[in-house]
Design a protein around this motif. Structure first.
Motif, PDB file in Angstrom:
ATOM      1  N   GLU A  95       2.616 -25.429  15.298  1.00  0.00           N
ATOM      2  CA  GLU A  95       2.994 -26.179  16.357  1.00  0.00           C
ATOM      3  C   GLU A  95       4.902 -26.589  17.424  1.00  0.00           C
ATOM      4  OE1 GLU A  95      -1.537 -27.029  14.766  1.00  0.00           O
ATOM      5  OE2 GLU A  95       1.459 -27.574  14.361  1.00  0.00           O
ATOM      6  N   ASP A  96       4.513 -26.826  18.383  1.00  0.00           N
ATOM      7  CA  ASP A  96       5.847 -27.163  18.695  1.00  0.00           C
ATOM      8  C   ASP A  96       5.776 -28.107  19.918  1.00  0.00           C
ATOM      9  OD1 ASP A  96       6.007 -26.184  20.816  1.00  0.00           O
ATOM     10  OD2 ASP A  96       8.463 -24.368  20.431  1.00  0.00           O
ATOM     11  N   THR A  97       7.317 -28.916  20.438  1.00  0.00           N
ATOM     12  CA  THR A  97       7.034 -29.825  21.497  1.00  0.00           C
ATOM     13  C   THR A  97       6.342 -28.983  22.367  1.00  0.00           C
ATOM     14  OG1 THR A  97       9.373 -29.478  22.254  1.00  0.00           O
ATOM     15  CG2 THR A  97       8.200 -30.870  20.851  1.00  0.00           C
ATOM     16  N   THR A 174       6.854 -21.146  13.760  1.00  0.00           N
ATOM     17  CA  THR A 174       7.701 -22.263  14.003  1.00  0.00           C
ATOM     18  C   THR A 174       8.256 -22.664  12.814  1.00  0.00           C
ATOM     19  OG1 THR A 174       7.507 -21.883  16.626  1.00  0.00           O
ATOM     20  CG2 THR A 174       8.745 -23.976  15.843  1.00  0.00           C
ATOM     21  N   VAL A 175       8.818 -22.917  12.381  1.00  0.00           N
ATOM     22  CA  VAL A 175      10.204 -23.062  11.146  1.00  0.00           C
ATOM     23  C   VAL A 175      10.538 -24.544  11.795  1.00  0.00           C
ATOM     24  CG1 VAL A 175       9.437 -21.428   9.074  1.00  0.00           C
ATOM     25  CG2 VAL A 175      11.261 -21.690  10.700  1.00  0.00           C
ATOM     26  N   LEU A 176      10.357 -25.942  10.616  1.00  0.00           N
ATOM     27  CA  LEU A 176      11.366 -26.878  10.701  1.00  0.00           C
ATOM     28  C   LEU A 176      12.685 -26.419  11.062  1.00  0.00           C
ATOM     29  CD1 LEU A 176      10.490 -28.832   7.546  1.00  0.00           C
ATOM     30  CD2 LEU A 176       8.743 -28.101   9.356  1.00  0.00           C
ATOM     31  N   ALA A 177      13.286 -27.520  11.919  1.00  0.00           N
ATOM     32  CA  ALA A 177      14.705 -27.574  12.846  1.00  0.00           C
ATOM     33  C   ALA A 177      15.664 -27.571  11.537  1.00  0.00           C
ATOM     34  CB  ALA A 177      14.570 -28.586  13.411  1.00  0.00           C
ATOM     35  N   LYS A 178      14.768 -28.663  10.150  1.00  0.00           N
ATOM     36  CA  LYS A 178      15.300 -28.744   9.285  1.00  0.00           C
ATOM     37  C   LYS A 178      15.199 -27.862   8.020  1.00  0.00           C
ATOM     38  CE  LYS A 178      16.885 -33.969  10.163  1.00  0.00           C
ATOM     39  NZ  LYS A 178      16.589 -34.679   9.851  1.00  0.00           N
ATOM     40  N   VAL A 179      16.200 -27.667   7.263  1.00  0.00           N
ATOM     41  CA  VAL A 179      16.585 -26.679   6.271  1.00  0.00           C
ATOM     42  C   VAL A 179      15.189 -27.301   4.840  1.00  0.00           C
ATOM     43  CG1 VAL A 179      16.457 -24.284   4.707  1.00  0.00           C
ATOM     44  CG2 VAL A 179      17.497 -24.892   7.276  1.00  0.00           C
ATOM     45  N   LEU A 253      11.929 -11.117   7.968  1.00  0.00           N
ATOM     46  CA  LEU A 253      12.308 -10.638   8.813  1.00  0.00           C
ATOM     47  C   LEU A 253      12.307 -12.269   9.519  1.00  0.00           C
ATOM     48  CD1 LEU A 253      12.233  -7.258  10.422  1.00  0.00           C
ATOM     49  CD2 LEU A 253      12.902  -7.929   8.194  1.00  0.00           C
ATOM     50  N   MET A 254      13.921 -12.754   9.335  1.00  0.00           N
ATOM     51  CA  MET A 254      13.847 -13.926   9.882  1.00  0.00           C
ATOM     52  C   MET A 254      14.487 -13.955  10.967  1.00  0.00           C
ATOM     53  SD  MET A 254      14.018 -18.084   8.310  1.00  0.00           S
ATOM     54  CE  MET A 254      15.394 -18.235   7.635  1.00  0.00           C
ATOM     55  N   PHE A 255      14.821 -15.057  12.157  1.00  0.00           N
ATOM     56  CA  PHE A 255      16.003 -14.607  12.837  1.00  0.00           C
ATOM     57  C   PHE A 255      15.796 -16.164  13.979  1.00  0.00           C
ATOM     58  CE2 PHE A 255      11.799 -12.331  14.545  1.00  0.00           C
ATOM     59  CZ  PHE A 255      11.477 -13.158  15.096  1.00  0.00           C
ATOM     60  N   ARG A 256      16.183 -16.238  14.807  1.00  0.00           N
ATOM     61  CA  ARG A 256      16.269 -17.751  15.610  1.00  0.00           C
ATOM     62  C   ARG A 256      15.666 -17.847  16.552  1.00  0.00           C
ATOM     63  NH1 ARG A 256      22.027 -18.205  17.475  1.00  0.00           N
ATOM     64  NH2 ARG A 256      22.119 -15.618  17.143  1.00  0.00           N
ATOM     65  N   ALA A 257      15.160 -18.654  17.289  1.00  0.00           N
ATOM     66  CA  ALA A 257      14.120 -18.663  18.092  1.00  0.00           C
ATOM     67  C   ALA A 257      14.607 -20.321  18.461  1.00  0.00           C
ATOM     68  CB  ALA A 257      12.656 -18.651  17.670  1.00  0.00           C
ATOM     69  N   PRO A 258      13.627 -20.378  19.727  1.00  0.00           N
ATOM     70  CA  PRO A 258      13.890 -22.094  20.196  1.00  0.00           C
ATOM     71  C   PRO A 258      12.896 -22.809  18.954  1.00  0.00           C
ATOM     72  CG  PRO A 258      12.873 -21.124  22.116  1.00  0.00           C
ATOM     73  CD  PRO A 258      12.833 -19.779  20.798  1.00  0.00           C
ATOM     74  N   ASN A 259      13.842 -24.476  19.114  1.00  0.00           N
ATOM     75  CA  ASN A 259      13.669 -24.855  18.053  1.00  0.00           C
ATOM     76  C   ASN A 259      14.642 -24.868  16.331  1.00  0.00           C
ATOM     77  OD1 ASN A 259      12.259 -26.336  19.728  1.00  0.00           O
ATOM     78  ND2 ASN A 259      10.032 -26.216  18.967  1.00  0.00           N
ATOM     79  N   SER A 260      14.252 -23.421  16.023  1.00  0.00           N
ATOM     80  CA  SER A 260      14.950 -23.083  15.340  1.00  0.00           C
ATOM     81  C   SER A 260      14.987 -21.393  14.864  1.00  0.00           C
ATOM     82  CB  SER A 260      14.250 -23.866  13.585  1.00  0.00           C
ATOM     83  OG  SER A 260      12.347 -23.754  13.385  1.00  0.00           O
ATOM     84  N   PHE A 261      13.663 -21.362  13.870  1.00  0.00           N
ATOM     85  CA  PHE A 261      14.036 -19.667  13.138  1.00  0.00           C
ATOM     86  C   PHE A 261      12.180 -19.618  13.341  1.00  0.00           C
ATOM     87  CE2 PHE A 261      17.023 -21.885  11.340  1.00  0.00           C
ATOM     88  CZ  PHE A 261      18.173 -20.726  11.135  1.00  0.00           C
ATOM     89  N   TYR A 262      11.816 -18.310  13.883  1.00  0.00           N
ATOM     90  CA  TYR A 262      11.089 -17.565  13.164  1.00  0.00           C
ATOM     91  C   TYR A 262      10.647 -16.346  11.766  1.00  0.00           C
ATOM     92  CZ  TYR A 262       7.085 -19.146  16.694  1.00  0.00           C
ATOM     93  OH  TYR A 262       6.169 -20.090  16.710  1.00  0.00           O
ATOM     94  N   ARG A 263       9.981 -15.764  11.705  1.00  0.00           N
ATOM     95  CA  ARG A 263       9.604 -14.958  11.131  1.00  0.00           C
ATOM     96  C   ARG A 263       8.275 -13.849  10.937  1.00  0.00           C
ATOM     97  NH1 ARG A 263       9.224 -19.413   6.769  1.00  0.00           N
ATOM     98  NH2 ARG A 263      11.243 -19.751   6.026  1.00  0.00           N
ATOM     99  N   ALA A 284      17.806 -18.640  22.881  1.00  0.00           N
ATOM    100  CA  ALA A 284      17.023 -18.469  24.002  1.00  0.00           C
ATOM    101  C   ALA A 284      16.332 -16.618  24.650  1.00  0.00           C
ATOM    102  CB  ALA A 284      17.657 -19.331  24.875  1.00  0.00           C
ATOM    103  N   GLU A 285      18.190 -16.663  24.030  1.00  0.00           N
ATOM    104  CA  GLU A 285      18.499 -14.571  24.618  1.00  0.00           C
ATOM    105  C   GLU A 285      17.433 -14.159  23.162  1.00  0.00           C
ATOM    106  OE1 GLU A 285      23.116 -13.863  26.010  1.00  0.00           O
ATOM    107  OE2 GLU A 285      22.663 -14.872  24.390  1.00  0.00           O
ATOM    108  N   ILE A 286      17.524 -14.278  22.268  1.00  0.00           N
ATOM    109  CA  ILE A 286      16.145 -13.393  21.345  1.00  0.00           C
ATOM    110  C   ILE A 286      14.913 -14.336  21.684  1.00  0.00           C
ATOM    111  CG2 ILE A 286      15.207 -13.165  19.036  1.00  0.00           C
ATOM    112  CD1 ILE A 286      18.612 -14.141  17.805  1.00  0.00           C
ATOM    113  N   TRP A 287      14.484 -15.526  21.968  1.00  0.00           N
ATOM    114  CA  TRP A 287      12.956 -15.352  22.760  1.00  0.00           C
ATOM    115  C   TRP A 287      12.529 -14.996  23.417  1.00  0.00           C
ATOM    116  CZ3 TRP A 287       9.557 -15.797  18.910  1.00  0.00           C
ATOM    117  CH2 TRP A 287       8.573 -16.517  19.191  1.00  0.00           C
ATOM    118  N   ALA A 288      13.492 -14.938  24.550  1.00  0.00           N
ATOM    119  CA  ALA A 288      13.568 -14.425  25.820  1.00  0.00           C
ATOM    120  C   ALA A 288      12.595 -12.299  25.461  1.00  0.00           C
ATOM    121  CB  ALA A 288      13.861 -14.170  26.781  1.00  0.00           C
ATOM    122  N   ALA A 289      14.195 -11.698  24.773  1.00  0.00           N
ATOM    123  CA  ALA A 289      13.508 -10.632  24.526  1.00  0.00           C
ATOM    124  C   ALA A 289      12.079 -10.504  23.493  1.00  0.00           C
ATOM    125  CB  ALA A 289      14.485  -9.921  23.436  1.00  0.00           C
TER     126      ALA A 289
END
Length: 338
Positions: A95-97, A174-179, A253-263, A284-289
């Motif tokens: 869950e995220d915001t 959606t993983v944590l904002a802090k690693v 595979l891990m890539f950036r997404a809003p809030n932090s990352f997705y795998r 934002a661009e990655i998540w839009a794609a």
């Protein structure tokens, strides 16, 4: 056996199934509860009527406690969770915001009361006024911060929540904002809770040894998503279930997404998103794609990795078979330290 999580929630085993949007069904929720754990209904853009139908279905399949996911962010009078079609998932989607249901928070609250929902799984930011409403209605609150900290743990306890979830970077979705990994964040949150409420661990917990390690660090329960996706009752696409058995954590595979990352498991769209990340594209661009949160529906429910992604936690390395929900509950419970 019993412990504080079991006593508070009225369950036999301190095993909570994650609130995974698109990836929970009444049948799956009821199966977890019937096996002695706590099934949780994740929200996927339902209207109030659709949600009521699901709650009625769950109650027709089990007489055991279950939970309903909710993310109220503002004061009750502002009807926090606004109409929205986007959603997200947990440990196969956390869950995220982002507002997660077409039903408003007030509608969901009224449904929870009318349908005698015993527990809410609260994801996001703590709000004392909402906490007071649920507590006055006799509903137990499991609180899960998007990114857990000592501060928001103490804030939630002061607001009156019953159980805290400590989430580590090992989770899916959606993983944590802090690693901060599960076995680093867990003792931090346990210490912050100071014994006032039990802490449940999540992120990479799929078997006896991982659960036992979490209990050694102070957990009193486990919150699992990826483990329950590898079940016969899971609505995950069959080809993705089989792919779960082929891949390990280092294949994701891990890539950036809003809030932090997705795998994600490897596939056409995930590989495209990873390449965009390497090229320095914004989250934002990655998540839009990716197609926003619909990518989870296309990838995990439909099994199409040309249009979607398949997100799992790092515990995927230890999953080697697709089993009934009851087997998974017992496997997780076998690591519980009394």
């Amino acid at each position: 056996m019993t412990n504080r999580v079991c006593e508070i929630l009225g369950i036999e085993k301190p095993v909570i199934q994650a609130a995974m949007a698109y990836l929970t069904t009444p049948e799956m929720v009821a199966a977890v509860s019937n096996a002695g754990g706590l099934g949780t209904l994740g929200l996927s853009g339902e209207s109030a009527d659709q949600l009521r139908d699901k709650l009625i279905k769950i109650k027709s399949l089990t007489d055991k406690p279950f939970a309903l996911n909710l993310s109220p962010f503002k004061d009750p009078q502002e009807d926090a969770v606004t109409h929205a079609s986007s959603s997200n998932a947990s440990d196969a989607g956390e869950e995220d915001t982002t507002p997660i249901s077409a039903a408003t928070a007030e509608e969901i609250f009224q449904l929870a009361v009318a349908e005698n929902v015993p527990v809410v799984l609260w994801s996001g930011l703590m709000n004392r006024k909402w906490a007071k409403k649920f507590k006055e209605a006799g509903i137990k609150i499991i609180f899960r911060a998007v990114t857990p900290t000592a501060e928001n743990t103490r804030e939630a306890i002061e607001a009156g929540v019953d159980v805290i979830i400590a989430t580590g970077f090992d989770e899916g979705g959606t993983v944590l904002a802090k690693v901060i990994g599960t076995f680093a964040i867990l003792p931090l949150i346990v210490d912050a809770a100071d014994g006032k409420v039990p802490v449940v661990a999540t992120g990479g917990l799929v078997d006896k040894r991982t659960v036992r390690a979490a209990f050694d660090l102070g957990a009193e329960g486990v919150y699992a998503g990826t483990a329950f996706l590898a079940t016969e009752e899971s609505p995950l696409a069959e080809n993705i279930k089989q792919d779960m058995l082929k891949y390990d954590a280092d294949d994701l595979l891990m890539f950036r997404a809003p809030n932090s990352f997705y795998r994600s498991l490897p596939g056409e769209l995930p590989e495209k998103l990873l390449e965009m990340d390497k090229q320095g594209k914004s989250a934002a661009e990655i998540w839009a794609a990716a197609g926003d949160y619909n990518c989870l529906l296309y990838g995990m429910r439909d099994g199409d990795l040309s249009r979607g992604i398949a997100s799992f936690g790092l515990g995927i390395s230890s999953i080697h078979s697709i089993d009934p929900v009851s087997v998974v509950v017992d496997r997780l419970n076998s690591g519980v330290i009394a």
